[in-house]
Motif scaffolding. Structure first.
Motif, PDB file in Angstrom:
ATOM      1  N   GLU A  23       0.827  -1.204   0.000  1.00  0.00           N
ATOM      2  CA  GLU A  23       0.000   0.000   0.000  1.00  0.00           C
ATOM      3  C   GLU A  23       0.866   1.261   0.000  1.00  0.00           C
ATOM      4  O   GLU A  23       1.752   1.410   0.843  1.00  0.00           O
ATOM      5  CB  GLU A  23      -0.926  -0.007   1.205  1.00  0.00           C
ATOM      6  CG  GLU A  23      -1.909  -1.174   1.202  1.00  0.00           C
ATOM      7  CD  GLU A  23      -2.918  -1.095   0.078  1.00  0.00           C
ATOM      8  OE1 GLU A  23      -3.777  -0.192   0.110  1.00  0.00           O
ATOM      9  OE2 GLU A  23      -2.841  -1.927  -0.847  1.00  0.00           O
ATOM     10  N   LEU A  24       0.574   2.143  -0.936  1.00  0.00           N
ATOM     11  CA  LEU A  24       1.312   3.403  -1.090  1.00  0.00           C
ATOM     12  C   LEU A  24       0.791   4.463  -0.126  1.00  0.00           C
ATOM     13  O   LEU A  24      -0.398   4.482   0.188  1.00  0.00           O
ATOM     14  CB  LEU A  24       1.143   3.927  -2.528  1.00  0.00           C
ATOM     15  CG  LEU A  24       1.747   3.056  -3.627  1.00  0.00           C
ATOM     16  CD1 LEU A  24       1.189   3.467  -4.987  1.00  0.00           C
ATOM     17  CD2 LEU A  24       3.266   3.158  -3.592  1.00  0.00           C
ATOM     18  N   PRO A  25       1.659   5.392   0.304  1.00  0.00           N
ATOM     19  CA  PRO A  25       1.170   6.516   1.103  1.00  0.00           C
ATOM     20  C   PRO A  25       0.292   7.413   0.237  1.00  0.00           C
ATOM     21  O   PRO A  25       0.416   7.426  -0.990  1.00  0.00           O
ATOM     22  CB  PRO A  25       2.448   7.224   1.553  1.00  0.00           C
ATOM     23  CG  PRO A  25       3.472   6.848   0.545  1.00  0.00           C
ATOM     24  CD  PRO A  25       3.099   5.477   0.051  1.00  0.00           C
ATOM     25  N   PHE A 157       6.089   2.554   2.586  1.00  0.00           N
ATOM     26  CA  PHE A 157       4.827   1.877   2.319  1.00  0.00           C
ATOM     27  C   PHE A 157       3.954   1.933   3.563  1.00  0.00           C
ATOM     28  O   PHE A 157       4.453   1.901   4.684  1.00  0.00           O
ATOM     29  CB  PHE A 157       5.067   0.417   1.917  1.00  0.00           C
ATOM     30  CG  PHE A 157       5.613   0.258   0.526  1.00  0.00           C
ATOM     31  CD1 PHE A 157       4.788   0.418  -0.576  1.00  0.00           C
ATOM     32  CD2 PHE A 157       6.948  -0.042   0.324  1.00  0.00           C
ATOM     33  CE1 PHE A 157       5.279   0.269  -1.863  1.00  0.00           C
ATOM     34  CE2 PHE A 157       7.460  -0.189  -0.954  1.00  0.00           C
ATOM     35  CZ  PHE A 157       6.621  -0.028  -2.056  1.00  0.00           C
ATOM     36  N   ARG A 158       2.629   2.035   3.380  1.00  0.00           N
ATOM     37  CA  ARG A 158       1.687   2.113   4.509  1.00  0.00           C
ATOM     38  C   ARG A 158       1.371   0.753   5.104  1.00  0.00           C
ATOM     39  O   ARG A 158       1.052   0.636   6.278  1.00  0.00           O
ATOM     40  CB  ARG A 158       0.364   2.746   4.069  1.00  0.00           C
ATOM     41  CG  ARG A 158       0.413   4.223   3.796  1.00  0.00           C
ATOM     42  CD  ARG A 158      -0.959   4.823   3.526  1.00  0.00           C
ATOM     43  NE  ARG A 158      -1.748   4.086   2.548  1.00  0.00           N
ATOM     44  CZ  ARG A 158      -2.866   3.408   2.830  1.00  0.00           C
ATOM     45  NH1 ARG A 158      -3.341   3.354   4.035  1.00  0.00           N
ATOM     46  NH2 ARG A 158      -3.518   2.771   1.872  1.00  0.00           N
ATOM     47  N   GLY A 159       1.368  -0.273   4.259  1.00  0.00           N
ATOM     48  CA  GLY A 159       0.989  -1.594   4.733  1.00  0.00           C
ATOM     49  C   GLY A 159       0.792  -2.539   3.570  1.00  0.00           C
ATOM     50  O   GLY A 159       1.341  -2.329   2.482  1.00  0.00           O
ATOM     51  N   PHE A 160      -0.004  -3.571   3.816  1.00  0.00           N
ATOM     52  CA  PHE A 160      -0.345  -4.561   2.803  1.00  0.00           C
ATOM     53  C   PHE A 160      -1.833  -4.469   2.507  1.00  0.00           C
ATOM     54  O   PHE A 160      -2.628  -4.150   3.383  1.00  0.00           O
ATOM     55  CB  PHE A 160      -0.066  -5.987   3.301  1.00  0.00           C
ATOM     56  CG  PHE A 160       1.364  -6.272   3.619  1.00  0.00           C
ATOM     57  CD1 PHE A 160       2.297  -6.443   2.603  1.00  0.00           C
ATOM     58  CD2 PHE A 160       1.783  -6.386   4.930  1.00  0.00           C
ATOM     59  CE1 PHE A 160       3.618  -6.720   2.899  1.00  0.00           C
ATOM     60  CE2 PHE A 160       3.102  -6.672   5.242  1.00  0.00           C
ATOM     61  CZ  PHE A 160       4.024  -6.831   4.220  1.00  0.00           C
ATOM     62  N   GLY A 161      -2.202  -4.788   1.277  1.00  0.00           N
ATOM     63  CA  GLY A 161      -3.606  -4.927   0.910  1.00  0.00           C
ATOM     64  C   GLY A 161      -3.851  -6.349   0.448  1.00  0.00           C
ATOM     65  O   GLY A 161      -3.012  -6.937  -0.238  1.00  0.00           O
ATOM     66  N   LEU A 162      -4.976  -6.914   0.837  1.00  0.00           N
ATOM     67  CA  LEU A 162      -5.376  -8.237   0.371  1.00  0.00           C
ATOM     68  C   LEU A 162      -6.687  -8.072  -0.389  1.00  0.00           C
ATOM     69  O   LEU A 162      -7.628  -7.429   0.105  1.00  0.00           O
ATOM     70  CB  LEU A 162      -5.543  -9.204   1.551  1.00  0.00           C
ATOM     71  CG  LEU A 162      -5.936 -10.637   1.186  1.00  0.00           C
ATOM     72  CD1 LEU A 162      -4.867 -11.306   0.314  1.00  0.00           C
ATOM     73  CD2 LEU A 162      -6.183 -11.456   2.448  1.00  0.00           C
ATOM     74  N   HIS A 163      -6.724  -8.648  -1.581  1.00  0.00           N
ATOM     75  CA  HIS A 163      -7.869  -8.501  -2.476  1.00  0.00           C
ATOM     76  C   HIS A 163      -8.203  -9.856  -3.092  1.00  0.00           C
ATOM     77  O   HIS A 163      -7.340 -10.720  -3.206  1.00  0.00           O
ATOM     78  CB  HIS A 163      -7.551  -7.524  -3.620  1.00  0.00           C
ATOM     79  CG  HIS A 163      -6.944  -6.246  -3.169  1.00  0.00           C
ATOM     80  ND1 HIS A 163      -7.689  -5.138  -2.864  1.00  0.00           N
ATOM     81  CD2 HIS A 163      -5.659  -5.907  -2.936  1.00  0.00           C
ATOM     82  CE1 HIS A 163      -6.886  -4.163  -2.485  1.00  0.00           C
ATOM     83  NE2 HIS A 163      -5.643  -4.610  -2.513  1.00  0.00           N
ATOM     84  N   ALA A 164      -9.439 -10.007  -3.532  1.00  0.00           N
ATOM     85  CA  ALA A 164      -9.852 -11.182  -4.306  1.00  0.00           C
ATOM     86  C   ALA A 164     -10.083 -10.723  -5.743  1.00  0.00           C
ATOM     87  O   ALA A 164     -10.664  -9.663  -5.984  1.00  0.00           O
ATOM     88  CB  ALA A 164     -11.128 -11.786  -3.736  1.00  0.00           C
ATOM     89  N   TRP A 165      -9.603 -11.515  -6.691  1.00  0.00           N
ATOM     90  CA  TRP A 165      -9.764 -11.217  -8.113  1.00  0.00           C
ATOM     91  C   TRP A 165     -11.066 -11.845  -8.586  1.00  0.00           C
ATOM     92  O   TRP A 165     -11.195 -13.067  -8.641  1.00  0.00           O
ATOM     93  CB  TRP A 165      -8.575 -11.791  -8.891  1.00  0.00           C
ATOM     94  CG  TRP A 165      -8.677 -11.679 -10.367  1.00  0.00           C
ATOM     95  CD1 TRP A 165      -9.063 -12.663 -11.231  1.00  0.00           C
ATOM     96  CD2 TRP A 165      -8.382 -10.541 -11.168  1.00  0.00           C
ATOM     97  NE1 TRP A 165      -9.031 -12.203 -12.520  1.00  0.00           N
ATOM     98  CE2 TRP A 165      -8.611 -10.904 -12.514  1.00  0.00           C
ATOM     99  CE3 TRP A 165      -7.953  -9.252 -10.885  1.00  0.00           C
ATOM    100  CZ2 TRP A 165      -8.412 -10.010 -13.564  1.00  0.00           C
ATOM    101  CZ3 TRP A 165      -7.760  -8.381 -11.936  1.00  0.00           C
ATOM    102  CH2 TRP A 165      -7.986  -8.759 -13.252  1.00  0.00           C
ATOM    103  N   GLU A 166     -12.049 -10.999  -8.890  1.00  0.00           N
ATOM    104  CA  GLU A 166     -13.364 -11.495  -9.300  1.00  0.00           C
ATOM    105  C   GLU A 166     -13.749 -10.898 -10.646  1.00  0.00           C
ATOM    106  O   GLU A 166     -14.105  -9.735 -10.736  1.00  0.00           O
ATOM    107  CB  GLU A 166     -14.420 -11.136  -8.246  1.00  0.00           C
ATOM    108  CG  GLU A 166     -14.175 -11.795  -6.911  1.00  0.00           C
ATOM    109  CD  GLU A 166     -15.262 -11.484  -5.893  1.00  0.00           C
ATOM    110  OE1 GLU A 166     -16.225 -10.756  -6.215  1.00  0.00           O
ATOM    111  OE2 GLU A 166     -15.147 -11.986  -4.766  1.00  0.00           O
ATOM    112  N   ASP A 167     -13.649 -11.721 -11.671  1.00  0.00           N
ATOM    113  CA  ASP A 167     -14.085 -11.325 -13.016  1.00  0.00           C
ATOM    114  C   ASP A 167     -13.482  -9.997 -13.451  1.00  0.00           C
ATOM    115  O   ASP A 167     -14.175  -9.116 -13.962  1.00  0.00           O
ATOM    116  CB  ASP A 167     -15.615 -11.265 -13.084  1.00  0.00           C
ATOM    117  CG  ASP A 167     -16.253 -12.607 -12.747  1.00  0.00           C
ATOM    118  OD1 ASP A 167     -15.695 -13.645 -13.171  1.00  0.00           O
ATOM    119  OD2 ASP A 167     -17.278 -12.615 -12.050  1.00  0.00           O
TER     120      ASP A 167
END
Length: 180
Positions: A23-25, A157-167
């Motif tokens: 994650e970007l600032p 960096f601010r942190g990590f992001g977790l995402h799900a790839w949906e279509d």
């Protein structure tokens, strides 16, 4: 809802691969996203500017991955800097340098050993894509214009992001901030 106003179903899609981002600032995100809005083909620009660490982890590791990211986020935010342009075949990216984030990526990769796709097994090249899937001449023109304007700006960096790839869209799952 994504940038284009498209809504994801309220029900999470079964089997959607997981993506992990750095994650970007806010100031770097706004700057890079402005470049992306200006130069990414609008019909394909459904995401904000981002730094992808992993493109497709299996959904069955979500709980373990959240635990790993949480553990790693106890550290100080890794330093990073804008290192110049990255030429893509049909696009342009901003190259980033961050030995600390590369180390964190390596630790995640080690703990996800055997689950990585070919793309996620390759050495990490940190970048923010601002243009992709354009004619090569258009990419080279942007690189000639943008290259002299880039400064070696440092940030964390601010942190990590977790995402799900949906279509083709990213469903945010969780953002995990560095706390060290």
């Amino acid at each position: 809802m994504n940038r284009e106003g498209e809504f994801l179903s309220p029900i999470r899609k079964q089997g959607a691969p997981l993506l992990v981002t750095a994650e970007l600032p806010g100031d770097v995100l706004e700057w890079a996203d402005g470049l992306r809005r200006a130069h990414y083909p609008p019909e394909r620009n459904h995401l904000r500017a981002h730094v992808t660490l992993f493109h497709a982890l299996p959904p069955r590791v979500e709980a373990e991955l959240l635990q790993i990211l949480g553990e790693l986020a106890r550290q100080r935010p890794p330093q990073a800097r804008i290192a110049g342009l990255m030429k893509l075949d049909n696009g342009t990216a901003i190259a980033l340098e961050s030995p600390g984030m590369v180390d964190l990526h390596g630790e995640i990769a080690e703990r996800m050993h055997g689950l990585l796709t070919d793309q996620d097994s390759r050495p990490l090249r940190l970048h923010i894509t601002v243009q992709n899937k354009v004619e090569r001449a258009a990419a080279r023109a942007l690189q000639a214009e943008l290259g002299p304007q880039l400064n070696s700006v440092g940030f964390r960096f601010r942190g990590f992001g977790l995402h799900a790839w949906e279509d083709g869209l990213w469903r945010p799952i969780r953002s995990i901030s560095f706390r060290g």
